[in-house]
Design a protein around this motif. Structure first.
Motif, PDB file in Angstrom:
ATOM      1  N   VAL A  52       6.099  32.330  47.268  1.00  9.32           N
ATOM      2  CA  VAL A  52       7.403  33.005  47.171  1.00  9.32           C
ATOM      3  C   VAL A  52       7.164  34.458  46.787  1.00  9.32           C
ATOM      4  O   VAL A  52       6.334  34.751  45.921  1.00  9.32           O
ATOM      5  N   ILE A 103      14.732  36.923  47.668  1.00  4.64           N
ATOM      6  CA  ILE A 103      13.417  36.277  47.734  1.00  4.64           C
ATOM      7  C   ILE A 103      13.168  35.746  49.143  1.00  4.64           C
ATOM      8  O   ILE A 103      14.092  35.517  49.921  1.00  4.64           O
ATOM      9  N   LEU A 108      15.769  24.661  46.001  1.00  2.00           N
ATOM     10  CA  LEU A 108      16.717  25.754  45.722  1.00  2.00           C
ATOM     11  C   LEU A 108      17.742  25.313  44.678  1.00  2.00           C
ATOM     12  O   LEU A 108      18.069  26.049  43.742  1.00  2.00           O
ATOM     13  N   GLU A 143      13.494  21.934  50.949  1.00  3.82           N
ATOM     14  CA  GLU A 143      13.683  23.294  50.433  1.00  3.82           C
ATOM     15  C   GLU A 143      15.033  23.388  49.716  1.00  3.82           C
ATOM     16  O   GLU A 143      15.133  24.016  48.652  1.00  3.82           O
ATOM     17  N   ALA A 177       9.405  38.113  45.770  1.00  3.87           N
ATOM     18  CA  ALA A 177      10.720  38.613  45.356  1.00  3.87           C
ATOM     19  C   ALA A 177      10.750  40.133  45.496  1.00  3.87           C
ATOM     20  O   ALA A 177       9.788  40.822  45.133  1.00  3.87           O
ATOM     21  N   ILE A 192      18.523  34.967  50.117  1.00  2.00           N
ATOM     22  CA  ILE A 192      17.240  34.277  50.298  1.00  2.00           C
ATOM     23  C   ILE A 192      16.932  34.200  51.785  1.00  2.00           C
ATOM     24  O   ILE A 192      17.779  33.790  52.588  1.00  2.00           O
ATOM     25  N   MET A 222       9.316  29.642  42.941  1.00  2.00           N
ATOM     26  CA  MET A 222      10.471  30.558  42.879  1.00  2.00           C
ATOM     27  C   MET A 222      10.701  31.047  41.450  1.00  2.00           C
ATOM     28  O   MET A 222      10.944  32.239  41.220  1.00  2.00           O
ATOM     29  N   ASN A 269      10.841  32.644  50.959  1.00  2.00           N
ATOM     30  CA  ASN A 269      10.045  31.438  50.709  1.00  2.00           C
ATOM     31  C   ASN A 269       9.167  31.095  51.900  1.00  2.00           C
ATOM     32  O   ASN A 269       9.598  31.245  53.042  1.00  2.00           O
ATOM     33  N   ASN A 285       2.961  26.395  48.388  1.00  2.00           N
ATOM     34  CA  ASN A 285       4.265  27.039  48.199  1.00  2.00           C
ATOM     35  C   ASN A 285       4.006  28.491  47.818  1.00  2.00           C
ATOM     36  O   ASN A 285       3.257  28.760  46.888  1.00  2.00           O
TER      37      ASN A 285
END
Lengths: 81, 412
Positions: B405, B393, B317, B313, B407, B299, B282, B395, B403
């Motif tokens: 991500v 974003i 965050l 998660e 944006a 999000i 992130m 996820n 992982n």
């Protein structure tokens, strides 16, 4: 009961249509699978496999290369029944 | 040179609808795409899980007969979504060498593989279809799209389980930044509602077993959540340089401002409970965007509705956003669509883009008793997002410790 040439042609045209989308009316005796109908080798193998299933015949692998036209296939299947 | 990158086309086929518009409206209306499976194999195999999110529109009702015969169901969904996205983008004129595809799947052509194995067992090798290999391969969907739109700039497939399609979108950024490519069709697909994957996911206790209440089964952040719900379908985004989009007068949905991929190296399936890798993904995505954490207003969470995943998660965050997390509204749309595995990131990226474009965050279903260990602002009915330039974003995390991500920044 063995199918007539015309009946085999109709059945084969349906198989070709399902595999390639080519209209059944385009599948005519004198047409070449590769040159006229633009059927690739992998589709040809699938058509052969489906024809074996549909008509209850065996088409040996070495024979497939000889089936250049629709007539070749229809005649082979009609005789092999 | 850093190019600005924009989203100019969207396409999807999902458990909520056969296109983006239908899917998005159903999502905002709070509809569920989850239902009981009526297939005979559910009872034949005595499956412990008897429901899933099946595609609302069957692919065979859209595609030609040869297409359905020569493409695995995953590729069929991919082609439908990509064609919609391509048309939505205005069928761009672009040199084939400057057009690329980044299209993911989590599992690949699992129906084809297992059907072929059944045929082998029942009828022998002469009955195994010649198209079996190209249909089952994981790059099949990307290749089908590439042929359909004549993309010769490289067709690639990210495979990172449930992070796959978010990774594909992140990869599109690099392709466009290289300067060699003008447009990428990116996204992902999955068609794994087959008894074997259901049995396998159930065997690892990943799936909800709420057979009595399928529409209530996917309940992210709820204290009664007991696993994810399988879904199927595909999502596709047309992504291009702003320069290219402006030159052809394209509609711009949003800017794609960041995309990052990290890995946990922690456990093959369990998320890192510290959320370090997810947090790093992130932060990197926001760094690429040149954004501050305070810029983020929304999000679309991974939030699969598993007991441990949702907590992990949240931990990530909290690590990234700290107290600002209270000011971010979070949507967990898998509550509505189910989990599309390799297609999840793509449809959720679309939801994120549309949330910015329409300034509306979509709702999360089935949140009755919010887990006190996850004190976040969950959107439960469509929520207006602020005016001005805003950032959101999406996820995605996958088995293997992946992982990913992405944006997006508002453009309108």
């Amino acid at each position: 009961m063995a199918l007539s040439q015309a009946e085999v042609l109709t059945g084969l045209a349906e198989i070709v249509n399902e595999e390639t989308g080519i209209d059944t009316t385009q599948v005519q005796m004198e047409k070449s699978f590769v040159d006229d109908l633009d059927i690739d080798s992998i589709s040809m193998l699938t058509i052969v496999m489906n024809a074996e299933e549909k008509f209850g015949v065996t088409i040996p692998e070495e024979k497939v290369a000889d089936l250049k036209t629709v007539a070749d296939a229809v005649n082979f299947i009609t005789e092999a029944q | 040179m850093t190019r600005k990158i924009v989203v100019t086309g969207l396409g999807a086929t999902t458990p909520l609808g056969g296109d983006v518009e239908t899917t998005w409206r159903a999502l905002l209306a709070g509809e569920s795409g989850i239902s009981t499976l009526e297939q005979e194999w559910v009872e034949r195999h005595q499956l412990p899980v008897k429901f899933a999110g099946q595609a609302k529109v069957k692919a065979k009702d859209i595609l030609s007969v040869p297409e359905t015969k020569r493409l695995d169901p995953a590729s069929q969904f991919a082609l439908i979504a990509a064609r919609e996205a391509w048309a939505d983008a205005g069928t761009p004129e672009v040199a084939p060498e400057r057009l690329a595809v980044e299209f993911a799947t989590g599992i690949g052509g699992v129906w084809t593989l297992l059907d072929a194995y059944d045929t082998l067992n029942a009828s022998g090798p002469r009955r195994v279809l010649p198209m079996t290999v190209p249909m089952l391969m994981a790059n099949g969907p990307a290749a089908a799209i590439g042929m359909d739109i004549a993309a010769r700039g490289g067709v690639r497939t990210a495979v990172s389980a449930c992070a796959s399609s978010t990774e594909a979108i992140a990869n599109a950024i690099a392709r466009l930044q290289s300067g060699a490519i003008d447009i990428v069709v990116a996204g992902g697909c999955e068609a794994a509602i087959h008894p074997l994957p259901i049995a396998a996911f159930a065997s690892m206790h990943a799936l909800s077993r709420n057979n009595e209440n399928p529409t209530g089964a996917s309940r992210p952040y709820d204290t009664a959540r007991d696993g994810f719900v399988m879904g199927e379908g595909a999502g596709a985004l047309v992504i291009e340089t702003e320069e290219h989009a402006l030159a052809r007068g394209a509609k711009i949905y949003a800017y794609l401002v960041g995309g990052s991929v990290t890995s946990d190296a922690h456990h093959i399936t369990a998320p890192d409970p510290e959320g370090t890798g997810a947090a790093r993904a992130m932060i990197e995505a926001l760094d690429q965007a040149g954004a501050k954490i305070e810029d983020v207003v929304h999000i679309n969470a991974h939030a699969t509705s598993t007991p441990v995943g949702d907590i992990a998660e949240y931990t990530a965050l909290k690590r990234v956003f700290g107290d600002h997390l209270n000011k971010i509204c979070v949507s967990a749309t898998k509550s509505s669509t189910g989990h599309l595995l390799g297609g999840a990131g793509a449809i959720e990226a679309i939801f994120t883009v549309l949330a910015l474009y329409e300034r509306t965050a979509p709702p999360t279903l089935n949140l009755q008793n919010q887990d006190p260990e996850i004190p976040i602002d969950v959107v439960t009915s469509p929520r207006k997002l602020p005016e001005g330039e805003i950032l959101a974003i999406s996820n995605s995390f996958g088995f293997g410790g992946h992982n990913a991500v992405v944006a997006f920044r508002s453009a309108n």
